[in-house]
Design a protein around this motif. Structure first.
Motif, PDB file in Angstrom:
ATOM      1  N   UNK A 137       1.966   4.820 -11.942  1.00 38.33           N
ATOM      2  CA  UNK A 137       2.518   5.395 -10.621  1.00 38.33           C
ATOM      3  C   UNK A 137       1.515   4.348  -9.740  1.00 38.33           C
ATOM      4  N   UNK A 138       0.566   3.651 -10.273  1.00 34.24           N
ATOM      5  CA  UNK A 138      -0.155   2.751  -9.217  1.00 34.24           C
ATOM      6  C   UNK A 138       0.719   1.672  -8.700  1.00 34.24           C
ATOM      7  N   UNK A 139       0.256   1.312  -7.476  1.00 32.42           N
ATOM      8  CA  UNK A 139       0.591   0.226  -6.755  1.00 32.42           C
ATOM      9  C   UNK A 139      -0.388  -0.898  -6.555  1.00 32.42           C
ATOM     10  N   UNK A 140      -1.167  -0.685  -7.222  1.00 33.87           N
ATOM     11  CA  UNK A 140      -2.257  -1.874  -7.153  1.00 33.87           C
ATOM     12  C   UNK A 140      -2.782  -2.015  -8.669  1.00 33.87           C
ATOM     13  N   UNK A 141      -3.241  -3.030  -9.110  1.00 37.54           N
ATOM     14  CA  UNK A 141      -3.673  -3.472 -10.403  1.00 37.54           C
ATOM     15  C   UNK A 141      -5.317  -3.801 -10.336  1.00 37.54           C
ATOM     16  N   UNK A 142      -5.900  -3.331 -11.187  1.00 44.18           N
ATOM     17  CA  UNK A 142      -7.479  -3.580 -11.283  1.00 44.18           C
ATOM     18  C   UNK A 142      -7.784  -4.871 -11.866  1.00 44.18           C
TER      19      UNK A 142
END
Length: 99
Positions: free
Chosen positions: A12-17
Motif C-alpha cells: 500500500x506504500x506510495x514511497x520506497x525506503x
C-alpha cells in the motif's frame, strides 16, 4: 542502477525506503520504470513510488505518516522539505504562525 537500494515495505506504500546510500544521477527502478535521482538519498529516507499531489497522504508501512506539501514526482526525495507530519507539529519545515 539502484535496483536494490530502495525497498517497498508494504504494497500500500506510495514511497520506497532507501537501504543503501544513493547518489544524485543514479537510476532507480520503481515498479519496472527507471527514474534518475535528482539528489543524493540517505539510508532511511524515502523516494516517491508514484506521483504525489500536494496534500496527498504519504503512506509508509501501510499507514499514512503525513501529507505532501507540494506535488512530488515519482523518484523524487520525500522528506521534511516537501511533506509534513499530520501528527507531530515539530516534524515539518513549515514555519508556524508568529515565527
Amino acid at each position: 542502477m539502484s535496483r536494490n537500494k530502495f525497498i517497498l515495505v508494504n504494497q500500500a506504500d506510495n514511497v520506497l525506503i532507501c537501504c543503501q546510500p544513493a547518489s544524485s544521477g543514479e537510476v532507480a527502478l520503481i515498479d519496472d520504470k527507471k527514474y534518475t535521482l535528482s539528489t543524493a538519498i540517505d539510508v532511511g529516507h524515502k523516494i516517491a513510488r508514484t506521483d504525489l499531489n500536494s496534500l496527498e497522504k504519504v503512506i509508509r508501512y501501510g499507514v499514512p505518516i503525513g501529507s505532501a506539501t507540494t506535488d512530488i514526482k515519482a523518484g523524487e526525495h520525500v522528506h521534511m522539505h516537501n511533506m509534513k507530519s499530520d501528527y507531530i507539529p515539530s516534524h515539518t519545515r513549515q514555519a508556524k504562525a508568529g515565527e
